[in-house]
Scaffold this motif. Sequence first.
Motif, short mmCIF file in Angstrom:
data_model
loop_
_atom_site.label_atom_id
_atom_site.label_comp_id
_atom_site.label_asym_id
_atom_site.label_seq_id
_atom_site.Cartn_x
_atom_site.Cartn_y
_atom_site.Cartn_z
N ASN A 175 36.65 55.68 48.02
CA ASN A 175 37.91 54.93 48.55
C ASN A 175 37.69 54.39 49.99
O ASN A 175 37.45 55.18 50.91
CB ASN A 175 39.32 55.73 48.47
N THR A 176 37.88 53.26 50.08
CA THR A 176 37.56 52.53 51.57
C THR A 176 39.15 52.33 52.14
O THR A 176 40.02 51.71 51.71
CB THR A 176 37.13 51.23 51.61
N TYR A 177 39.18 53.10 53.32
CA TYR A 177 40.49 52.67 54.15
C TYR A 177 40.44 51.76 55.22
O TYR A 177 39.87 52.34 56.24
CB TYR A 177 40.93 54.16 54.56
N GLY A 178 40.81 50.56 54.79
CA GLY A 178 40.83 49.49 55.95
C GLY A 178 42.00 48.72 56.08
O GLY A 178 43.26 49.76 56.01
N THR A 179 42.11 47.49 56.44
CA THR A 179 43.36 46.89 56.23
C THR A 179 44.07 47.14 55.06
O THR A 179 45.42 47.45 55.11
CB THR A 179 43.03 45.48 56.41
N GLY A 180 43.36 47.15 53.91
CA GLY A 180 43.58 47.58 52.62
C GLY A 180 42.96 48.84 51.93
O GLY A 180 42.09 48.97 52.99
N CYS A 181 43.25 49.32 50.84
CA CYS A 181 42.48 50.18 50.43
C CYS A 181 41.97 49.91 49.16
O CYS A 181 42.46 49.26 48.29
CB CYS A 181 43.24 51.62 50.24
N PHE A 182 40.91 50.38 48.85
CA PHE A 182 40.08 50.10 47.66
C PHE A 182 39.19 51.15 47.11
O PHE A 182 38.03 51.65 47.64
CB PHE A 182 39.07 48.60 47.92
N LEU A 183 39.71 51.59 45.96
CA LEU A 183 39.15 52.52 45.33
C LEU A 183 38.04 52.13 43.95
O LEU A 183 38.89 51.17 43.14
CB LEU A 183 40.15 53.51 44.60
N LEU A 184 37.02 52.35 43.92
CA LEU A 184 36.01 51.92 42.95
C LEU A 184 35.21 53.06 42.35
O LEU A 184 34.80 53.91 43.26
CB LEU A 184 34.82 50.85 43.65
N MET A 185 35.17 52.93 41.17
CA MET A 185 34.32 53.98 40.44
C MET A 185 33.12 53.21 39.65
O MET A 185 33.49 52.23 38.96
CB MET A 185 35.17 54.71 39.23
N ASN A 186 32.10 53.57 39.60
CA ASN A 186 30.72 53.19 38.84
C ASN A 186 31.18 53.37 37.22
O ASN A 186 31.23 54.85 36.99
CB ASN A 186 29.62 53.53 39.61
N THR A 187 31.16 52.71 36.55
CA THR A 187 31.26 53.06 35.05
C THR A 187 30.07 52.62 34.29
O THR A 187 30.04 52.67 33.08
CB THR A 187 32.53 52.13 34.44
N GLY A 188 28.97 52.46 34.95
CA GLY A 188 27.74 52.04 34.48
C GLY A 188 27.43 50.81 33.93
O GLY A 188 27.86 50.06 34.55
N ASN A 189 26.68 50.49 32.83
CA ASN A 189 26.22 49.39 32.25
C ASN A 189 27.19 48.54 31.18
O ASN A 189 26.78 47.66 30.78
CB ASN A 189 24.77 49.33 31.44
N VAL A 190 28.40 49.21 31.13
CA VAL A 190 29.22 48.88 30.13
C VAL A 190 30.76 48.67 31.08
O VAL A 190 31.15 49.39 31.54
CB VAL A 190 29.78 49.67 29.06
N PRO A 191 31.24 47.16 30.90
CA PRO A 191 32.39 47.24 31.41
C PRO A 191 33.66 47.95 30.74
O PRO A 191 33.72 47.78 29.55
CB PRO A 191 32.69 45.74 31.43
N ALA A 192 34.41 48.84 31.52
CA ALA A 192 35.40 49.51 31.03
C ALA A 192 37.01 48.53 31.23
O ALA A 192 37.31 48.11 32.27
CB ALA A 192 35.55 50.84 31.79
N LYS A 193 37.48 48.54 30.18
CA LYS A 193 39.00 47.92 30.17
C LYS A 193 40.03 48.88 30.81
O LYS A 193 40.14 49.78 30.18
CB LYS A 193 39.28 47.11 28.89
N SER A 194 40.58 48.44 31.49
CA SER A 194 41.76 49.32 32.08
C SER A 194 43.27 49.06 31.36
O SER A 194 43.49 47.85 30.98
CB SER A 194 41.97 48.98 33.39
N GLU A 195 43.96 50.08 31.07
CA GLU A 195 45.15 50.04 30.42
C GLU A 195 46.05 50.16 31.38
O GLU A 195 47.50 50.66 31.17
CB GLU A 195 45.27 50.94 29.02
N ASN A 196 45.79 50.55 32.73
CA ASN A 196 46.61 51.13 33.76
C ASN A 196 46.60 50.33 35.08
O ASN A 196 46.81 50.54 36.17
CB ASN A 196 46.13 52.60 34.12
N GLY A 197 46.39 49.00 34.65
CA GLY A 197 46.50 47.91 35.96
C GLY A 197 45.30 47.68 36.88
O GLY A 197 45.46 47.33 37.99
N LEU A 198 44.09 48.40 36.49
CA LEU A 198 42.95 48.44 37.29
C LEU A 198 42.22 47.00 37.02
O LEU A 198 42.20 46.36 35.87
CB LEU A 198 42.25 49.69 37.11
N LEU A 199 41.15 46.96 37.85
CA LEU A 199 40.48 45.60 37.57
C LEU A 199 39.06 46.15 37.07
O LEU A 199 38.61 47.09 37.61
CB LEU A 199 40.12 44.77 38.80
N THR A 200 38.39 45.27 36.34
CA THR A 200 36.99 45.67 35.93
C THR A 200 36.29 44.59 36.55
O THR A 200 36.38 43.30 36.82
CB THR A 200 36.88 45.35 34.36
#
Length: 412
Positions: A175-200
């Motif tokens: 999680n990067t704390y700057g002007t905004g905050c951005f949490l990223l998780m590596n999901t490997g070689n397959v794009p993961a679809k979010s059901e909770n408002g996150l971006l792929t």
Amino acid sequence: TIVWEKATGKPVYNAIVWQCRRTAERIEEIVKSGAGESIRVKTGLIPDAYFSASKIEWILDKADPQRVRAKKGELLFGTVDSYLVWKLTDGKVHATDRTNAARTMLFNIRTMQWDKDLLDLFNIPEEMLPQVLCSGDNFGFAPVGGREIPILGVAGDQQAALFGQCCFSAGEAKNTYGTGCFLLMNTGNVPAKSENGLLTTVAATLRGEEAQYALEGSVFIGGAVIQWLRDEMRFFAESKDAEYYAGKVPDTGGVYLVPAFTGIGAPYWDMYARGILVGITRGTRREHIIRAAQESIAFQSAELIFAMERDTGITLKTLKTDGGASRDEFLMQFQADIADKKVVRPVIRETTALGAAFLAGLGSGVWKDKKELKKLWQADKKYVPSMNREEREKRLDKWRDAVRRCLGWAKE
């Protein structure tokens, strides 16, 4: 978002920053037309004015309404990285990388190409778009002091930070704390679809590597809320003073600040939400509001963590943090408490710059592989949760109640 003349290199209109909401109504039109799901499937993004597509369209409507110059390739589009590459190479290279292309809402993250249907939707000619390369690739040469210096690394802000934190495997997050905050998780070689408002989105990779993906949650106003208290409210002279004042009171005195100044991101995604300050009493002091502002950064980040865990089924045991605001001891401890996670801050907090350096270093042979980079990463400090479950749940419930009260505020 920048559109410039190929012949002169001069922008045809002022650059539009990511926080600008001028195209919010246009996005609402597109969603109502039924195109929202197609955008989500192809780009991994939730339709929003946050991304470049509607901004490019807006600039072209002002500078080239008939798209005559854009179709001839006389006007070029780029995010900041692409414009810098253009300038550094004296106009020889018009390119971007996958991670930046993935933020435009025009790039298909499955085919790794510009999507013709989306270009038609926003009336954006493909002739004005940059070539898309891997993050670790050759982006041309910059003439410096009589020498040709290769440009070997380009990556989006947060994907560079993910790389700089050495989150190379599925399930690793930062999680990067700057002007905004951005949490990223590596999901490997397959794009993961979010059901909770996150971006792929797309993670940074080297030339020849298989594509990698990440789930991302965005906090629009993170450290910017502290800047607001400093510059507009004049509560203190320097941002670092917020930590001192937050520690002068034992709690917020029941005050909650939701800094939805430009809408609110995941998991709510409401562009019409606006900031709200609730729970004020006659006994509310400056210190209570400052502490509430500090806590709002951690509350928003915690919501992203919980959403990411629901989407992936992975329980995060450790959260790597970075960015300017990660120096704040109070914020890091409260983040550990409210998310119930061990928080680890690295020795080098500016991991976006570090990630870009890692990419360039791998491309130029300074380091031979990612394993060598992993050995370089060092922890500076670890923060362990100390808040009991009952208190944590009580505070989270109050926070969510405050958020609900700010949703839709600016909608007419």
